[in-house]
Write an enzyme that holds these catalytic residues in place. Structure first.
Site, PDB file in Angstrom:
ATOM      1  N   GLY A  73       0.792  -1.219   0.000  1.00 58.16           N
ATOM      2  CA  GLY A  73       0.000   0.000   0.000  1.00 58.16           C
ATOM      3  C   GLY A  73       0.825   1.270   0.000  1.00 58.16           C
ATOM      4  O   GLY A  73       1.930   1.337  -0.551  1.00 58.16           O
ATOM      5  N   CYS A  74       0.295   2.289   0.675  1.00 58.75           N
ATOM      6  CA  CYS A  74       0.888   3.620   0.616  1.00 58.75           C
ATOM      7  C   CYS A  74       2.217   3.728   1.353  1.00 58.75           C
ATOM      8  O   CYS A  74       2.990   4.652   1.099  1.00 58.75           O
ATOM      9  CB  CYS A  74      -0.091   4.652   1.181  1.00 58.75           C
ATOM     10  N   ASN A  75       2.492   2.822   2.274  1.00 54.98           N
ATOM     11  CA  ASN A  75       3.756   2.931   3.003  1.00 54.98           C
ATOM     12  C   ASN A  75       4.936   2.403   2.199  1.00 54.98           C
ATOM     13  O   ASN A  75       6.091   2.544   2.606  1.00 54.98           O
ATOM     14  CB  ASN A  75       3.667   2.208   4.350  1.00 54.98           C
ATOM     15  N   ALA A  76       4.655   1.804   1.043  1.00 54.16           N
ATOM     16  CA  ALA A  76       5.699   1.093   0.316  1.00 54.16           C
ATOM     17  C   ALA A  76       6.757   2.010  -0.286  1.00 54.16           C
ATOM     18  O   ALA A  76       7.917   1.624  -0.405  1.00 54.16           O
ATOM     19  CB  ALA A  76       5.078   0.234  -0.782  1.00 54.16           C
TER      20      ALA A  76
END
Length: 362
Positions: A167-170
């Site tokens: 997700g967005c933390n990647a």
């Protein structure tokens, strides 16, 4: 919560940090098809046969207007959706359809960004020693890393790592990972590719699930790639950024605020209204831990590559830290022109930052 990665622009006149990983090239790519956010509610409710839901449509229009997103690039087209009507209803079993599209298209979009990064790097493709591929779009074996190896013609001995469902933390996590790979493998040249296509999230509206409307408004398709290595060769490689340190923090009792689940209907999305506040309240602790070793405590004195999960998040963090409007300008610009690109977003912002820096130097 999302990880943070401290990044410093390479400057020949500044103090050098010997042995740190350097970002040597960046490439980005998007599908040619794009949607205008202002008119997207009309398209969305028409293509999903939901025009009779007038109140829901007006609610979606308000969400889009507040998003500060001008346009988004999408693989999804009217023709593709008409060919696959099971993508357009809220609860249809459509995972097979979504997977078939993603398994084919995610590596192809990743290749476009990778080729741009390799061209900018200027070295033979045979010198790439490692490949890290990241996507939240589809799961398959052999994975997108294997498919990209074939598409690019990489050496069969290239060391591959596939990261799914981050997700967005990647984006920031990839910077942390590639820093470790480059610094702990002598002579390594690591190709990192983040490729995201939002077909897994697209579906028709639901009267019971308001989070679904936010997902339909927010996410865009795109891929980004970078080449990272230590000790760039003078005259042969030009470092753009230096990866000085990295850190990652979990904020306790927040695991229920942001959740995505893979189901027969695709990837479902839940985002608590508390997310912007939780991020704003905890971001400074992360900054202190990351920058204290370098004597930095003025958050307006550094440049920011901030993942813009949504406009409300950017606003809250800016307000909480007392940041000047230019600090998060690159993040706002990328959000406006592409939407939330999940794992690729941070790399798009890095690309925007280096372009801005080059323009300012002129």
């Amino acid at each position: 919560m999302s990880p943070t990665a401290t990044v410093q622009l390479t400057d020949d006149t500044a103090k050098r940090f010997e042995g740190h990983a350097k970002l040597l090239a960046i490439g980005t790519a998007t599908p040619t098809n794009w949607v205008d956010q202002a008119t997207y509610p009309d398209f969305y409710f028409r293509i999903t046969n939901s025009e009779h839901l007038l109140e829901h449509k007006e609610k979606f229009r308000r969400i889009c207007n507040k998003s500060k997103i001008r346009k988004r690039h999408l693989v999804l087209t009217k023709e593709l959706l008409k060919k696959n009507p099971n993508l357009c209803t809220y609860n249809d079993a459509s995972l097979n359809t979504r997977q078939d599209i993603l398994v084919s298209e995610v590596p192809k979009l990743g290749k476009e960004a990778a080729m741009k990064a390799i061209k900018e790097w200027g070295r033979p493709i045979s010198e790439i020693t490692h490949l890290v591929f990241c996507t939240t779009s589809g799961v398959d074996m052999p994975g997108a890393d294997f498919q990209l190896t074939k598409l690019l013609g990489l050496n069969s001995s290239v060391k591959r790592l596939m990261m799914y469902q981050q997700g967005c933390n990647a984006g920031a996590a990839m910077l942390r990972l590639v820093k470790d790979l480059a610094e702990n493998n002598k002579g390594a040249r690591v190709l990192v590719v983040c490729s995201e296509i939002t077909i897994n999230i697209f579906r028709g509206p639901s009267l019971e699930q308001d989070d679904n409307l936010l997902a339909q408004c927010l996410f865009g398709d795109g891929s980004a790639a970078m080449i990272v290595g230590k000790d760039p060769r003078p005259g042969l490689e030009t470092p753009l950024f230096e990866l000085v340190s990295s850190a990652q923090t979990i904020v306790p009792n927040t695991d229920s605020h942001l959740k995505l689940h893979l189901r027969e209907m695709g990837l479902t999305f839940h985002c608590s209204r508390a997310v912007p506040s939780v991020l704003a309240e905890n971001v400074e602790d992360c900054l202190v831990k990351a920058f204290e070793p370098y004597g930095i405590s003025d958050w307006n004195s550094i440049f920011w590559v901030f993942h813009p999960g949504g406009n409300a998040i950017v606003d809250r963090v800016e307000e909480r830290l007392g940041l000047g409007p230019e600090r998060l300008r690159a993040s706002r610009d990328v959000l406006s022109e592409y939407g939330n690109l999940t794992s690729a977003c941070v790399l798009f912002i890095l690309d925007e930052m280096r372009k801005k820096s080059k323009k300012d130097e002129q």
